[in-house]
Design a protein around this motif. Sequence first.
Motif, PDB file in Angstrom:
ATOM      1  N   GLY A 519       0.827  -1.199   0.000  1.00 17.86           N
ATOM      2  CA  GLY A 519       0.000   0.000   0.000  1.00 17.86           C
ATOM      3  C   GLY A 519       0.864   1.253   0.000  1.00 17.86           C
ATOM      4  O   GLY A 519       1.945   1.266   0.607  1.00 17.86           O
ATOM      5  N   ALA A 520       0.399   2.294  -0.675  1.00 14.35           N
ATOM      6  CA  ALA A 520       1.127   3.570  -0.689  1.00 14.35           C
ATOM      7  C   ALA A 520       0.147   4.675  -1.077  1.00 14.35           C
ATOM      8  O   ALA A 520      -0.895   4.417  -1.673  1.00 14.35           O
ATOM      9  CB  ALA A 520       2.298   3.534  -1.666  1.00 14.35           C
ATOM     10  N   SER A 521       0.477   5.895  -0.736  1.00 12.89           N
ATOM     11  CA  SER A 521      -0.385   7.040  -1.028  1.00 12.89           C
ATOM     12  C   SER A 521       0.266   7.937  -2.076  1.00 12.89           C
ATOM     13  O   SER A 521       1.485   7.899  -2.276  1.00 12.89           O
ATOM     14  CB  SER A 521      -0.622   7.852   0.248  1.00 12.89           C
ATOM     15  N   PRO A 522      -0.524   8.776  -2.752  1.00  9.54           N
ATOM     16  CA  PRO A 522       0.069   9.773  -3.643  1.00  9.54           C
ATOM     17  C   PRO A 522       1.091  10.658  -2.923  1.00  9.54           C
ATOM     18  O   PRO A 522       2.116  11.024  -3.507  1.00  9.54           O
ATOM     19  CB  PRO A 522      -1.148  10.581  -4.113  1.00  9.54           C
ATOM     20  N   LEU A 523       0.817  10.988  -1.656  1.00  8.47           N
ATOM     21  CA  LEU A 523       1.775  11.784  -0.881  1.00  8.47           C
ATOM     22  C   LEU A 523       3.095  11.048  -0.731  1.00  8.47           C
ATOM     23  O   LEU A 523       4.174  11.625  -0.884  1.00  8.47           O
ATOM     24  CB  LEU A 523       1.182  12.105   0.497  1.00  8.47           C
ATOM     25  N   GLU A 524       3.011   9.761  -0.443  1.00 10.69           N
ATOM     26  CA  GLU A 524       4.206   8.944  -0.256  1.00 10.69           C
ATOM     27  C   GLU A 524       4.998   8.818  -1.565  1.00 10.69           C
ATOM     28  O   GLU A 524       6.223   8.984  -1.584  1.00 10.69           O
ATOM     29  CB  GLU A 524       3.765   7.562   0.220  1.00 10.69           C
ATOM     30  N   MET A 525       4.296   8.534  -2.664  1.00 12.83           N
ATOM     31  CA  MET A 525       4.972   8.382  -3.947  1.00 12.83           C
ATOM     32  C   MET A 525       5.561   9.707  -4.421  1.00 12.83           C
ATOM     33  O   MET A 525       6.640   9.729  -5.030  1.00 12.83           O
ATOM     34  CB  MET A 525       4.001   7.825  -4.991  1.00 12.83           C
ATOM     35  N   ALA A 526       4.880  10.809  -4.124  1.00 15.71           N
ATOM     36  CA  ALA A 526       5.427  12.126  -4.479  1.00 15.71           C
ATOM     37  C   ALA A 526       6.738  12.365  -3.742  1.00 15.71           C
ATOM     38  O   ALA A 526       7.689  12.914  -4.305  1.00 15.71           O
ATOM     39  CB  ALA A 526       4.426  13.227  -4.152  1.00 15.71           C
ATOM     40  N   GLY A 527       6.807  11.939  -2.474  1.00 19.58           N
ATOM     41  CA  GLY A 527       8.036  12.096  -1.708  1.00 19.58           C
ATOM     42  C   GLY A 527       9.174  11.258  -2.260  1.00 19.58           C
ATOM     43  O   GLY A 527      10.330  11.698  -2.324  1.00 19.58           O
ATOM     44  N   ILE A 528       8.871  10.016  -2.673  1.00 22.53           N
ATOM     45  CA  ILE A 528       9.892   9.131  -3.233  1.00 22.53           C
ATOM     46  C   ILE A 528      10.452   9.716  -4.527  1.00 22.53           C
ATOM     47  O   ILE A 528      11.676   9.797  -4.720  1.00 22.53           O
ATOM     48  CB  ILE A 528       9.300   7.727  -3.478  1.00 22.53           C
ATOM     49  N   TYR A 529       9.566  10.133  -5.415  1.00 16.78           N
ATOM     50  CA  TYR A 529      10.017  10.680  -6.689  1.00 16.78           C
ATOM     51  C   TYR A 529      10.683  12.043  -6.506  1.00 16.78           C
ATOM     52  O   TYR A 529      11.580  12.404  -7.273  1.00 16.78           O
ATOM     53  CB  TYR A 529       8.842  10.780  -7.663  1.00 16.78           C
ATOM     54  N   ALA A 530      10.264  12.805  -5.502  1.00 17.37           N
ATOM     55  CA  ALA A 530      10.924  14.089  -5.229  1.00 17.37           C
ATOM     56  C   ALA A 530      12.363  13.858  -4.776  1.00 17.37           C
ATOM     57  O   ALA A 530      13.262  14.639  -5.094  1.00 17.37           O
ATOM     58  CB  ALA A 530      10.149  14.860  -4.161  1.00 17.37           C
ATOM     59  N   THR A 531      12.584  12.782  -4.027  1.00 20.77           N
ATOM     60  CA  THR A 531      13.949  12.439  -3.610  1.00 20.77           C
ATOM     61  C   THR A 531      14.803  12.091  -4.822  1.00 20.77           C
ATOM     62  O   THR A 531      15.983  12.465  -4.892  1.00 20.77           O
ATOM     63  CB  THR A 531      13.915  11.275  -2.605  1.00 20.77           C
ATOM     64  N   LEU A 532      14.234  11.375  -5.795  1.00 19.01           N
ATOM     65  CA  LEU A 532      14.961  11.087  -7.036  1.00 19.01           C
ATOM     66  C   LEU A 532      15.236  12.385  -7.788  1.00 19.01           C
ATOM     67  O   LEU A 532      16.348  12.610  -8.281  1.00 19.01           O
ATOM     68  CB  LEU A 532      14.141  10.131  -7.907  1.00 19.01           C
ATOM     69  N   ASP A 533      14.224  13.247  -7.877  1.00 18.90           N
ATOM     70  CA  ASP A 533      14.365  14.525  -8.576  1.00 18.90           C
ATOM     71  C   ASP A 533      15.391  15.421  -7.893  1.00 18.90           C
ATOM     72  O   ASP A 533      16.080  16.209  -8.549  1.00 18.90           O
ATOM     73  CB  ASP A 533      13.003  15.221  -8.622  1.00 18.90           C
ATOM     74  N   ASN A 534      15.518  15.266  -6.576  1.00 27.22           N
ATOM     75  CA  ASN A 534      16.451  16.085  -5.798  1.00 27.22           C
ATOM     76  C   ASN A 534      17.822  15.421  -5.709  1.00 27.22           C
ATOM     77  O   ASN A 534      18.546  15.610  -4.740  1.00 27.22           O
ATOM     78  CB  ASN A 534      15.886  16.336  -4.395  1.00 27.22           C
ATOM     79  N   HIS A 535      18.139  14.615  -6.683  1.00 26.63           N
ATOM     80  CA  HIS A 535      19.460  13.990  -6.810  1.00 26.63           C
ATOM     81  C   HIS A 535      19.815  13.086  -5.630  1.00 26.63           C
ATOM     82  O   HIS A 535      20.987  12.955  -5.272  1.00 26.63           O
ATOM     83  CB  HIS A 535      20.544  15.055  -6.996  1.00 26.63           C
ATOM     84  N   GLY A 536      18.818  12.463  -5.004  1.00 34.45           N
ATOM     85  CA  GLY A 536      19.087  11.506  -3.940  1.00 34.45           C
ATOM     86  C   GLY A 536      19.048  12.076  -2.544  1.00 34.45           C
ATOM     87  O   GLY A 536      19.216  11.322  -1.568  1.00 34.45           O
TER      88      GLY A 536
END
Length: 767
Positions: A519-536
């Motif tokens: 299970g995961a939320s849009p908020l959670e997935m946004a945070g994961i992808y934001a970490t990728l976008d923020n170079h780790g």
Amino acid sequence: MGRAEERRARQRGGHRAAPKRRRSGPSADARRPLIRRIFTWKKVLGTFLGLCLLGIGSFIVLYMMVDIPAGNALAKQESNVYKYSDGSIMARVGKTNRESVDLAKVPKDVQHTFVAAENKTFYTDSGIDLRGLARGLYNTAMGRGAQGGSTITQQYVKNYYLNQNQTVSRKLKEMVISLKVDQKLTKDQILAGYINTSYYGRGAYGIQAAAQAYYRTDAEKLTVEQGAYLAALLQAPSQYDWAVATDTGKRLVTARWNYVLDNMVKQHWLDPAKRQAMKFPMPEQPKGTPGLEGQKGYLVDLANQQLEQQLMRQENISRSQAEAEVVDRGWTITLNIDKKKQTSLEQAVKSELTGKLNAKKRKVDANVQAGAVSVDPKTGKILALYGGEGLYKHWTNNATRRDYQPASTFKPVILAAALENNATTQDGKPITANTIYDGTSGRQVVDHGSKVGFGPPNEDDHDYGPITVQQAMNNSVNSVFAQMGVDVGMQKVMSTAKQLGMDTTGMQAVPAQTLGSMGASPLEMAGIYATLDNHGSKVTPSILKSAENSGRAAQVPDPVGGQVISRTAADTVTSVLTGVVDDGTARQYVADNPLRDGQQVAGKTGTSDEDKSAWFTGYTPDLVTSVGLFGEEKGTGRHVSLTGAGGLLASTGGPGRVNGGGYPAQIWAGYTFGVTDKATFDLDTTQGAAVQPSDTPTVSRTPTQTPSHTATSKPPTSSAPPTQTPTQTPTQTPTQTPTQTPTQTPTQTPTVTDNPLDPGGGRNFGQ
């Protein structure tokens, strides 16, 4: 020598007794160890008695000095003001929902539910629990936070006379005042004060407001079952509110409800036979609050939750105490929400989805729920949020719910884990964007020669044959990422997921998780992808900008933390995800969108098992947005397919299938391309579609490298082309289509269909 002496001498053998000599050494006391000379039992006992007398004397002085103060509960109730990031007022929430009732109007059995829940010895104790108080004082002094064990009298004193601060001095005052209140008031007066001042959630203070909020009735008409639920709520009001509780919250409140009733039986307040016949009383759905219409209710609710969590950490108080300190306490809370982006997101959802729904014509349309969160990857600020049709129409916030599977949007996490851990395939080759895997649908995953009992099908059971990781990501090939997860090690995959921001509590590290079955939320997935976008660098999305209350300010933490995966690993995933947009499952509504204007985009689609959820989480260099579509039977909360008979919006063409490359991608593009400026990713990588073409040249393979399209074949799980390097581009022919796989002609490419609702098709855990 006298005669007597001579006689004694003869008795001793005829010799005169020699005089005793004095020893020249130290005395016996001096020879004892120093610690035993200092800590004699007399000194220890004397010290202990002295301390006891000092403590008793101090308590007597404290008891004489501390008076029962004037009640402050009503005075503390003030409006909370919520503002947008620009300082303009979004909402003012404040009329205190409280109505005190005489205890005589509350049924005796209902009174007993609160005593059974909180303090079984209430009717016989002196107002304090000495053991619980000692434990609380010790843990407070040691900085271990709030502890249970307070009596009803102590909780009433804390609610009405003091505050929720956890300090030794406040604890001591609570003890003294509790003793005095117990002497001054009757037990019925104390119990009445307690149930009339406690916070029950839903903005309800006191049992009368709670009875109306949860059961649409007056306190005098509450049943024992309903009273037990309200009593159970006091431990964690928002967590235990059935309308918003997670599965864990529902399990916990049900257990506490049973605990209350069982305690009543033990206290002989409830007949065992009646107890056995009782069933859990389902609360009513919440009623609306003026000023919280539309998305405002979701924004205020999330802001309150994050403020409560911060106060719990900052002031070492419990969840229920934090809730009581936030709701209607005169806070001025500024959110990170950007008014323009919030409006744009709401308009995108309406124009691309909800404005097209017609439940009268298509029953399935009534089951569609949308949720979205938009985050600035550089600051971690939540800039916009869509939670559903309205907090008091659909109480569950679709932006933060975690009860649906993120499906293939989890695949980038698997690749990130492979890159971060320098993982290799089963035959020892490094996993890169150009590594070739067997893309046969249903191919059994192997672990160094042994089958693991898992062979997921691809979309439409499509067999891709030898395919690069880049192409597998573009086309969301399940069989490739299932094998990659085992190659990396599922423990490492889940560890990377946790580092990136996923709550992995209770999740098993098994191959099935490669399909995004957690299970995961849009908020959670946004945070994961934001970490990728923020170079780790870790991004924990925050809606709170600031929160102040009468000179008291919450210490809002920085949403951006340290490096959790390397920049190269994060940037490589971003580079690969640009291929999903330009050459893969998100091409139709994102890459080819006329509003794009050359904007560089990375992202991933996802469709869960039986089409119960569809996702697109995508990002530009400056904005990350996760959009989820969820199938929920209205009024029941039951998960259902988004398509159903006839399909969602079937009248617009095609078979009406829904996947992440459809409505979620449309909403994402309709919002993002209207609020972002053209920008380019700054990537530190030599791999992926952003720095080289996402397809690879058609290279002839040796027979052992060309797997047959049967699930029982046993080719190597991966192989790298002998002459291919990460930067290889010269051999590519101009006519080769981006989605072409090494063994297929362009006409076999599965990513484009005639159905505008189904770009690429989808069945289970796919695009």
